[in-house]
Write an enzyme that holds these catalytic residues in place. Structure first.
Site, PDB file in Angstrom:
ATOM      1  N   LEU A  71     -10.079  -8.180 -12.849  1.00 12.29           N
ATOM      2  CA  LEU A  71     -11.502  -7.879 -12.640  1.00 12.29           C
ATOM      3  C   LEU A  71     -12.294  -8.228 -13.900  1.00 12.29           C
ATOM      4  CD1 LEU A  71     -10.891  -4.445 -10.904  1.00 12.29           C
ATOM      5  CD2 LEU A  71     -11.811  -6.507  -9.794  1.00 12.29           C
ATOM      6  N   MET A  99      -4.059  -7.397  -7.068  1.00  9.65           N
ATOM      7  CA  MET A  99      -3.482  -8.481  -7.858  1.00  9.65           C
ATOM      8  C   MET A  99      -4.515  -9.467  -8.413  1.00  9.65           C
ATOM      9  SD  MET A  99      -0.489  -7.691  -8.271  1.00  9.65           S
ATOM     10  CE  MET A  99       0.908  -6.796  -7.631  1.00  9.65           C
ATOM     11  N   ASP A 107      -4.379  -5.142 -18.498  1.00 11.17           N
ATOM     12  CA  ASP A 107      -3.404  -4.063 -18.670  1.00 11.17           C
ATOM     13  C   ASP A 107      -3.431  -3.457 -20.068  1.00 11.17           C
ATOM     14  OD1 ASP A 107      -2.599  -4.482 -16.042  1.00 11.17           O
ATOM     15  OD2 ASP A 107      -1.080  -5.942 -16.612  1.00 11.17           O
ATOM     16  N   HIS A 156       0.316   0.071 -13.118  1.00  9.01           N
ATOM     17  CA  HIS A 156       1.018  -1.137 -13.568  1.00  9.01           C
ATOM     18  C   HIS A 156       2.512  -0.827 -13.730  1.00  9.01           C
ATOM     19  CE1 HIS A 156       1.557  -5.008 -15.377  1.00  9.01           C
ATOM     20  NE2 HIS A 156       2.053  -4.481 -16.468  1.00  9.01           N
ATOM     21  N   GLY A 184       0.797  -1.232   0.000  1.00 11.13           N
ATOM     22  CA  GLY A 184       0.000   0.000   0.000  1.00 11.13           C
ATOM     23  C   GLY A 184       0.824   1.274   0.000  1.00 11.13           C
ATOM     24  N   SER A 185       2.065   1.198  -0.521  1.00  8.09           N
ATOM     25  CA  SER A 185       2.842   2.439  -0.557  1.00  8.09           C
ATOM     26  C   SER A 185       2.196   3.441  -1.517  1.00  8.09           C
ATOM     27  CB  SER A 185       4.303   2.172  -0.928  1.00  8.09           C
ATOM     28  OG  SER A 185       4.409   1.735  -2.256  1.00  8.09           O
ATOM     29  N   ASN A 186       1.538   2.949  -2.547  1.00  9.44           N
ATOM     30  CA  ASN A 186       0.837   3.864  -3.456  1.00  9.44           C
ATOM     31  C   ASN A 186      -0.429   4.422  -2.816  1.00  9.44           C
ATOM     32  OD1 ASN A 186       2.252   4.018  -6.217  1.00  9.44           O
ATOM     33  ND2 ASN A 186       2.418   1.862  -5.614  1.00  9.44           N
ATOM     34  N   GLU A 241       6.206   5.555  -9.339  1.00  5.96           N
ATOM     35  CA  GLU A 241       4.776   5.231  -9.222  1.00  5.96           C
ATOM     36  C   GLU A 241       4.050   6.186  -8.284  1.00  5.96           C
ATOM     37  OE1 GLU A 241       4.370   0.485 -10.073  1.00  5.96           O
ATOM     38  OE2 GLU A 241       4.725   1.102  -8.010  1.00  5.96           O
TER      39      GLU A 241
HETATM   40  C1  GAR Z   1       3.173  -1.581  -7.533  1.00  3.16           C
HETATM   41  O1  GAR Z   1       4.484  -1.707  -8.028  1.00  3.16           O
HETATM   42  C2  GAR Z   1       2.178  -1.744  -8.659  1.00  3.16           C
HETATM   43  O2  GAR Z   1       2.610  -1.207  -9.876  1.00  3.16           O
HETATM   44  C3  GAR Z   1       2.062  -3.247  -8.742  1.00  3.16           C
HETATM   45  O3  GAR Z   1       2.030  -3.662  -7.398  1.00  3.16           O
HETATM   46  C4  GAR Z   1       2.852  -2.776  -6.629  1.00  3.16           C
HETATM   47  C5  GAR Z   1       2.080  -2.365  -5.386  1.00  3.16           C
HETATM   48  O4  GAR Z   1       2.887  -1.647  -4.483  1.00  3.16           O
HETATM   49  N1  GAR Z   1       0.879  -3.651  -9.461  1.00  3.16           N
HETATM   50  C6  GAR Z   1       0.854  -4.669 -10.343  1.00  3.16           C
HETATM   51  O5  GAR Z   1       1.816  -5.384 -10.568  1.00  3.16           O
HETATM   52  C7  GAR Z   1      -0.482  -4.879 -11.014  1.00  3.16           C
HETATM   53  N2  GAR Z   1      -0.336  -5.709 -12.181  1.00  3.16           N
HETATM   54  P1  GAR Z   1       2.272  -1.002  -3.168  1.00  3.16           P
HETATM   55  O6  GAR Z   1       1.396  -2.087  -2.511  1.00  3.16           O
HETATM   56  O7  GAR Z   1       3.438  -0.645  -2.317  1.00  3.16           O
HETATM   57  O8  GAR Z   1       1.448   0.188  -3.576  1.00  3.16           O
END
Ligand code: GAR
Length: 204
Positions: A102, A99, A158, A118, A16-18, A187
């Site tokens: 949908l 992940m 994607d 992505h 969940g850093s994003n 990101e």
């Molecule tokens: C991110 O790098 C995002 O791009 C990837 O999961 C990570 C989540 O990081 N998503 C995918 O690979 C989707 N196909 P986070 O949990 O630290 O936000």
């Protein structure tokens, strides 16, 4: 009187850093016109749930296992996910490290209102583990552009219209960890920029 905030729902499966970048941007940042009203995870271990709780955002844990054990389909899971989210009236749903693919059982309930982050550039490597996949391809000397994108979610994985992207080149001396750290930093900028763009908010 200020207008009510734009309602964001975030779907995640991991750290969940994003989500954190989005939450930070809603607090007097470029997304201050918006609020995260719900965070959903399919995994109990997702640290993103903890981040949401710390920010006082309601959370929903909806694991797939009970559905699978009851013989239910992926579409039935997706329909239940949509039903759980609908009362929160999202203006925008953001898949930020979600992940699961949908299906239309979910997508058709929120047309044009779902975006996905992505860790690869358009048309490069769809699906899971793209960050490692593009890094290893670049290290083998293959001419793969590396970076991240935010796109509209459609049934094809994607492949929806790209909202914004950022290149993250692989340096010759890079380790996967160093590349991943730069990717995540990119990101965190990109997801905020893309949300602002979709919502028509200025990031200046
Ligand atoms: C991110 O790098 C995002 O791009 C990837 O999961 C990570 C989540 O990081 N998503 C995918 O690979 C989707 N196909 P986070 O949990 O630290 O936000």
């Amino acid at each position: 009187m200020n207008p009510p905030p734009v309602r964001l729902v975030v779907l995640l499966s991991g750290s969940g850093s994003n989500l954190q970048a989005i939450l930070d941007a809603t607090r007097n940042g470029p997304l201050s016109a918006a609020a995260v009203v719900l965070v959903v995870s399919d995994r109990a271990s997702a640290y993103g749930l903890e981040r949401a709780a710390q920010a006082g955002v309601p959370t929903l844990l909806l694991p797939i296992r009970p559905f699978a054990q009851a013989g239910k389909t992926r579409e039935e899971y997706d329909a239940a996910l949509a039903e759980a989210i609908l009362p929160h009236a999202p203006d925008l749903i953001i898949c930020a490290g979600w992940m699961r693919i949908l299906s239309p059982a979910f997508l058709d309930r929120f047309p044009g209102r779902i975006i996905n982050l992505h860790p690869a550039l358009p048309g490069v490597l769809a699906g899971k583990d793209s960050l490692r996949g593009t890094f290893e391809a670049a290290q083998r000397g293959e001419p793969v552009p590396t970076g991240c994108m935010v796109h509209q979610v459609i049934a094809e994985v994607d492949a929806g219209a790209v909202i914004d992207s950022e290149a993250v080149p692989v340096a010759p001396e890079d380790t996967l960890e160093a590349f991943a750290a730069r990717m995540h930093a990119a990101e965190h900028r990109l997801i905020v920029r893309a949300i602002a763009k979709v919502l028509g908010l200025s990031t200046r």
